[in-house]
Design an enzyme around this catalytic site. Sequence first.
Site, mmCIF file in Angstrom:
data_model
loop_
_atom_site.group_PDB
_atom_site.id
_atom_site.type_symbol
_atom_site.label_atom_id
_atom_site.label_comp_id
_atom_site.label_asym_id
_atom_site.label_seq_id
_atom_site.Cartn_x
_atom_site.Cartn_y
_atom_site.Cartn_z
ATOM 1 N N ASN A 12 -51.925 67.910 54.767
ATOM 2 C CA ASN A 12 -51.862 68.903 53.682
ATOM 3 C C ASN A 12 -50.889 69.997 54.108
ATOM 4 O O ASN A 12 -51.199 70.799 54.977
ATOM 5 C CB ASN A 12 -53.272 69.473 53.452
ATOM 6 C CG ASN A 12 -53.268 70.637 52.473
ATOM 7 O OD1 ASN A 12 -52.302 70.857 51.753
ATOM 8 N ND2 ASN A 12 -54.373 71.383 52.450
ATOM 9 N N TRP A 13 -49.727 69.998 53.485
ATOM 10 C CA TRP A 13 -48.681 70.945 53.900
ATOM 11 C C TRP A 13 -48.899 72.347 53.335
ATOM 12 O O TRP A 13 -48.145 73.273 53.672
ATOM 13 C CB TRP A 13 -47.300 70.416 53.485
ATOM 14 C CG TRP A 13 -46.939 69.101 54.108
ATOM 15 C CD1 TRP A 13 -47.587 68.478 55.149
ATOM 16 C CD2 TRP A 13 -45.856 68.232 53.744
ATOM 17 N NE1 TRP A 13 -46.966 67.281 55.444
ATOM 18 C CE2 TRP A 13 -45.897 67.106 54.607
ATOM 19 C CE3 TRP A 13 -44.843 68.301 52.781
ATOM 20 C CZ2 TRP A 13 -44.976 66.062 54.514
ATOM 21 C CZ3 TRP A 13 -43.918 67.260 52.691
ATOM 22 C CH2 TRP A 13 -43.985 66.154 53.554
ATOM 23 N N LYS A 14 -49.840 72.477 52.426
ATOM 24 C CA LYS A 14 -50.121 73.785 51.795
ATOM 25 C C LYS A 14 -48.826 74.389 51.251
ATOM 26 O O LYS A 14 -47.990 73.656 50.724
ATOM 27 C CB LYS A 14 -50.835 74.706 52.805
ATOM 28 C CG LYS A 14 -52.040 74.017 53.455
ATOM 29 C CD LYS A 14 -52.910 74.945 54.228
ATOM 30 C CE LYS A 14 -53.993 74.147 54.937
ATOM 31 N NZ LYS A 14 -54.983 74.981 55.585
ATOM 32 N N HIS A 97 -60.353 72.036 47.638
ATOM 33 C CA HIS A 97 -60.040 72.507 48.997
ATOM 34 C C HIS A 97 -60.610 73.916 49.161
ATOM 35 O O HIS A 97 -60.595 74.722 48.227
ATOM 36 C CB HIS A 97 -58.525 72.509 49.227
ATOM 37 C CG HIS A 97 -58.161 72.799 50.649
ATOM 38 N ND1 HIS A 97 -58.159 74.080 51.157
ATOM 39 C CD2 HIS A 97 -57.820 71.977 51.668
ATOM 40 C CE1 HIS A 97 -57.824 74.017 52.444
ATOM 41 N NE2 HIS A 97 -57.611 72.764 52.776
ATOM 42 N N GLU A 99 -59.567 76.552 50.389
ATOM 43 C CA GLU A 99 -58.695 77.675 50.020
ATOM 44 C C GLU A 99 -58.651 77.855 48.512
ATOM 45 O O GLU A 99 -58.540 78.987 48.018
ATOM 46 C CB GLU A 99 -57.288 77.457 50.618
ATOM 47 C CG GLU A 99 -57.313 77.689 52.128
ATOM 48 C CD GLU A 99 -56.281 76.907 52.915
ATOM 49 O OE1 GLU A 99 -55.330 76.375 52.319
ATOM 50 O OE2 GLU A 99 -56.452 76.816 54.149
ATOM 51 N N GLY A 174 -57.860 76.035 60.110
ATOM 52 C CA GLY A 174 -56.810 76.961 60.531
ATOM 53 C C GLY A 174 -57.215 77.914 61.625
ATOM 54 O O GLY A 174 -56.503 78.879 61.913
ATOM 55 N N SER A 213 -58.786 71.990 62.042
ATOM 56 C CA SER A 213 -58.190 72.126 63.375
ATOM 57 C C SER A 213 -58.086 70.795 64.126
ATOM 58 O O SER A 213 -58.264 70.742 65.350
ATOM 59 C CB SER A 213 -58.959 73.179 64.203
ATOM 60 O OG SER A 213 -58.832 74.451 63.603
ATOM 61 N N GLY A 234 -54.095 70.176 58.379
ATOM 62 C CA GLY A 234 -53.233 71.226 57.858
ATOM 63 C C GLY A 234 -52.136 71.568 58.848
ATOM 64 O O GLY A 234 -51.077 70.960 58.901
ATOM 65 N N GLY A 235 -52.394 72.575 59.693
ATOM 66 C CA GLY A 235 -51.378 73.118 60.587
ATOM 67 C C GLY A 235 -50.639 72.073 61.405
ATOM 68 O O GLY A 235 -49.391 72.083 61.459
#
Length: 257
Positions: A12-14, A97, A99, A174, A213, A234-235
Amino acid sequence: MSANRIPLIAGNWKMNGSRADARAWAEAAVAAAGDASNDAAVFPPYPWLGEVAGVVGGSRVALGGQACHGEVSGAYTAAVSAGMLMETGCRYVLCGHSERRALFGEDDAFVAGTLGAALRAGLEPVLCVGETLEERETGNTQSVLLRQVDAGLAEIRGPDDPLTIAYEPVWAIGTGKAASPAEAAEAHGWIRARVAETDAERAGRVRILYGGSVNPENIGGFLEVPDVDGALIGGAALDPAKFSAMIRATPATAPGA
Ligand code: PEP
């Protein structure tokens, strides 16, 4: 992971990356996925979906949208419909999600609406569920997860509707503080058992991803858990070398495992 389910490694590149980044990251994922034993998917920002669709088309890397609206069309400025994602080449869409829930006010009813819209458009929803730290510390993890799962399952119309679930504890997203494999095992077990209450066959095949994470060092530990069927990342998915390593990770050979 289970022998019955191929793990899915999803990035997920956000709201990250330029058009050139998106192309490069997608090309790296395609190269890594070629003969990997895991399935892979990427979830780029909306403006880069078309670009990335051109890169991953015909490869083992599937495309996904990061969210969609529950309505088919209308005066919903800045929103994107499930049908638009489908037409852009998406297979998946994230629903709920954390967020979106925390920063954009998406509650269970709204998330369920997006999941239903995704199914009607022909997409596979990835229902994201997870507890906050306060909910965990007050002993409410199970009830929160089951409430969120139930809201999504209520939109399922029949056994052929596709579904993936992602367990993503909010406190792990994150933060660099991943859940332990044992914590993931417990939560995934609750979720699979809940799915089994409505459809035992689906419970055996539904992929439940862990997110929060995940990195090349810890992914092997998650893939060793029988009820963990991949990861939503994500990250670490923004680093092509790391994401490629995770696409190729297995319980036995994962980096750091
Ligand atoms: C996510 O946003 O879905 C996520 C899991 O992020 P991270 O891997 O950065 O914790």
